[in-house]
Design a protein around this motif. Structure first.
Motif, PDB file in Angstrom:
ATOM      1  N   UNK A  88       0.836  -1.211   0.000  1.00  0.00           N
ATOM      2  CA  UNK A  88       0.000   0.000   0.000  1.00  0.00           C
ATOM      3  C   UNK A  88       0.858   1.243   0.000  1.00  0.00           C
ATOM      4  N   UNK A  92       0.351   3.963  -2.794  1.00  0.00           N
ATOM      5  CA  UNK A  92      -0.257   5.263  -2.486  1.00  0.00           C
ATOM      6  C   UNK A  92       0.740   6.409  -2.686  1.00  0.00           C
ATOM      7  N   UNK A  97      -4.408   8.989  -7.447  1.00  0.00           N
ATOM      8  CA  UNK A  97      -5.203   9.365  -6.275  1.00  0.00           C
ATOM      9  C   UNK A  97      -5.668   8.120  -5.532  1.00  0.00           C
ATOM     10  N   UNK A  98      -5.834   8.262  -4.228  1.00  0.00           N
ATOM     11  CA  UNK A  98      -6.260   7.129  -3.413  1.00  0.00           C
ATOM     12  C   UNK A  98      -7.641   6.652  -3.834  1.00  0.00           C
ATOM     13  N   UNK A 231      -9.754   7.181   1.427  1.00  0.00           N
ATOM     14  CA  UNK A 231      -8.916   8.297   1.005  1.00  0.00           C
ATOM     15  C   UNK A 231      -8.505   9.176   2.179  1.00  0.00           C
ATOM     16  N   UNK A 232      -9.202   9.064   3.309  1.00  0.00           N
ATOM     17  CA  UNK A 232      -8.830   9.860   4.479  1.00  0.00           C
ATOM     18  C   UNK A 232      -7.865   9.137   5.396  1.00  0.00           C
ATOM     19  N   UNK A 234      -4.829   7.116   7.067  1.00  0.00           N
ATOM     20  CA  UNK A 234      -3.379   7.038   6.914  1.00  0.00           C
ATOM     21  C   UNK A 234      -2.994   5.648   6.450  1.00  0.00           C
ATOM     22  N   UNK A 235      -1.979   5.581   5.609  1.00  0.00           N
ATOM     23  CA  UNK A 235      -1.488   4.290   5.141  1.00  0.00           C
ATOM     24  C   UNK A 235      -0.334   3.865   6.030  1.00  0.00           C
ATOM     25  N   UNK A 236      -0.397   2.655   6.503  1.00  0.00           N
ATOM     26  CA  UNK A 236       0.659   2.168   7.411  1.00  0.00           C
ATOM     27  C   UNK A 236       1.963   1.983   6.678  1.00  0.00           C
TER      28      UNK A 236
END
Ligand SMILES: Nc1ncnc2c1ncn2[C@@H]1O[C@H](COP(=O)(O)OP(=O)(O)OP(=O)(O)O)[C@@H](O)[C@H]1O
Ligand SMILES: [Mg+2]
Lengths: 236, 305
Positions: A88, A92, A97-98, A231-232, A234-236
């Motif tokens: 991810x 991302x 765009x997410x 889309x809001x 957070x990506x780990x």
């Protein structure tokens, strides 16, 4: 968006996913072949009014739970491609765009399930023909019965896509999907507002299209909510 | 003043009540290798995730290439290649297919795949599934993926983590060659000072979410103040004699230390000792290592909190 889909299709190369897409309809048709093969006389006398409709009805009995369990496994496998090495963060951080990333995953599941339903459509025709039910195939009815349950199951596709993508631990989405499938086996007895009833296409108005409309509308709402959530987040 | 590629102002990230990144003002100039240094848990990865749009800042702003990340995220990301923590890859695909899955998203020519494969020297292994790769090869594939879009800025989070000495050396050479050969600006994080020392031109030191030093590596080295160590026969008497003659020195473990002494100052002290008949065995310069400065800097900060 075409690029996103191209990338998604590259990523499922050599995965069991494609096999699953064939296995679903093949399993349903195979079981019905056995069903009709073993109880040919009884079933053909039962459905002597309209052999094709009888066959299609039997196929639908199996295809609804197969669609539900199939989409559960499918969405989980597709999400897992990214979860495995936490790709991810790589995905991302690309200039995409997410929203498109999430939409790509959902659309991939949709396309693959659509193909499954199409295979079911042709499989049913082949089975009916080999059972010598004649060539007066109710094509429109068959088309409806192959694709309507899938469209009415859109809320589950949206929900499972969201669960599978937002959690790394796939035990949760798999559990909800399997439970949903089991509960849906009793779906025809539920009140009309229950989404688990919709794939069965029965409602008080006797209009399968209503079930499809509820399904698609609710599915779209859930899909938009998941899209915003993804889309809001957070990506780990 | 040269152009700033990254400029953050008051960049803050909170997890619950704790500020993991706390009012960070980061400035990365074009063409530099910016070493982002900090002990484990300092907030390096969290800062980098915010730069890449993976995490939202709780407060503060990020400008990259002069653009606000909140407004032009995709335009910024188009010019950035990244490798965060351990490498991400699709194990069932070959190296080439992995790159292809990213290439179609970036819309760069197919030939670029061969170019990046050769930069990281994976051309021969391009047709093998990546799950069979060694960690070093996976890390190199990660770099290749980061380079695919011809980035102007490369953000690498602990790129040598888990590599063996030869892998580390190779990665370091690769990173050092980038600004020279391709004009790329690089941010590279590490918790090892020696590593940053060997590649960075600029250094930012972060600890407990705060930047406590940010300048050129030369400025950091200058802080490595030297002292002169004297070994003499009767150390206590020598120290007293020096004091009575107006020279303040430190007496530590049977040695006399002169801090920050000019050449003349040191010469005067030595002369004075000789005149008072002390035997001087050794006069040595003791340089504080960067490691000690780093510990001093991060330790001080820790003491304040
Ligand atoms: N999602 C999260 N929720 C809560 N705390 C977090 C989260 N992500 C990071 N942290 C905390 O933030 C702190 C900083 O983490 P970060 O990964 O940025 O450090 P780092 O400087 O990259 O360290 P390392 O050298 O170990 O990679 C750590 O104490 C970590 O526990
Ligand atoms: Mg880290």
């Amino acid at each position: 968006m075409i690029r996103v889909m191209l990338s998604e299709f590259i990523k499922i190369k050599r995965k069991l996913i494609l096999f699953l897409i064939i296995l679903g309809p093949l399993g349903v048709i195979g079981l019905q072949a056995a069903n009709f093969g073993l109880r040919y006389d009884w079933l053909t006398s039962q459905y002597k009014e309209d052999l094709w409709r009888g066959l299609i009805g039997e196929v639908t009995m199996l295809s609804v739970p197969t669609i539900l369990i199939g989409l559960t496994i499918l969405t989980s496998m597709i999400a897992n491609i990214e979860h495995q090495t936490n790709a991810w963060k790589q995905l991302v951080a690309l200039p995409v765009s997410k929203m498109k990333i999430f939409a790509g995953k959902a659309l991939l599941s949709f396309i693959l399930l659509f193909v499954s339903c199409l295979l079911l459509f042709f499989g049913t025709i082949i089975l009916g023909l080999s059972l010598r039910f004649g060539t007066a195939i109710p094509l429109f009815y068959l088309l409806k019965m192959c694709f309507f349950p899938f469209l009415a199951a859109m809320p589950f596709l949206a929900l499972q896509t969201w669960l599978a993508i937002s959690m790394k631990n796939q035990a949760i989405p798999l559990t909800t999907g399997i439970l949903g499938t089991i509960v849906s086996l009793y779906g025809t007895g539920f009140p009309d507002w229950m989404p688990l009833k919709w794939p069965w296409l029965v409602n008080e108005w006797d209009e399968p299209v209503y079930s499809v409309l509820f399904g698609v509308a609710t599915g779209l709402v859930l899909y938009l909510l998941s899209l915003i959530d993804f889309s809001r987040r957070d990506v780990k | 003043m040269s152009e700033l590629i990254i400029e953050t102002k008051n960049l803050t990230k909170k997890f619950g009540a704790t500020r993991v990144v706390n009012h960070v003002d980061m400035q990365v100039k074009k063409g530099e290798i910016y070493g982002f240094l900090g002990p484990n848990g300092a907030g390096k990865t969290t800062t980098i995730r915010m730069l890449l749009g993976l995490a939202r800042p709780s407060k503060g702003s990020i400008h990259m290439f002069g653009k606000d990340i909140r407004k032009e995220k995709l335009a910024i990301l188009r010019k950035v290649g990244s490798l965060v923590e351990y490498p991400s890859y699709y194990g069932h695909l070959t190296a080439r297919e992995n790159l292809e899955a990213v290439r179609v998203l970036l819309d760069v020519p197919k030939s670029r795949i061969d170019e990046v494969l050769s930069i990281v020297r994976l051309t021969k292994d391009a047709k093998r599934p990546v799950k069979g790769f060694s960690l070093g090869m996976k890390q190199r594939l990660g770099i290749a993926t980061a380079l695919l879009g011809n980035p102007e800025l490369l953000i690498l989070d602990e790129p040598t983590n888990g590599l063996d000495p030869s892998g580390i050396l190779e990665m370091r050479e690769l990173i050092k060659s980038m600004p020279k050969e391709h004009g790329i600006t690089i941010v590279v994080s590490s918790h090892l000072l020696s590593e940053i020392d060997q590649m960075a031109t600029q250094v930012g030191i972060i600890t407990k979410g705060r930047i406590i030093f940010q300048d050129s590596i030369h400025k950091l080295r200058e802080q490595a103040s030297s002292s002169i160590k004297l070994t003499v026969n009767d150390v206590e008497a020598a120290w007293k004699t020096l004091l009575s003659n107006g020279f303040t020195t430190d007496l530590v473990q049977n040695n006399i230390y002169i801090d920050n002494g000019t050449d003349d100052h040191v010469a005067a002290i030595v002369k004075s000792l000789v005149e008072h008949d002390f035997s001087i065995y050794r006069v040595e310069e003791q340089k504080k290592s960067l490691e000690e400065i780093f510990l001093e800097l991060t330790g001080k900060e820790g003491g304040l909190l």
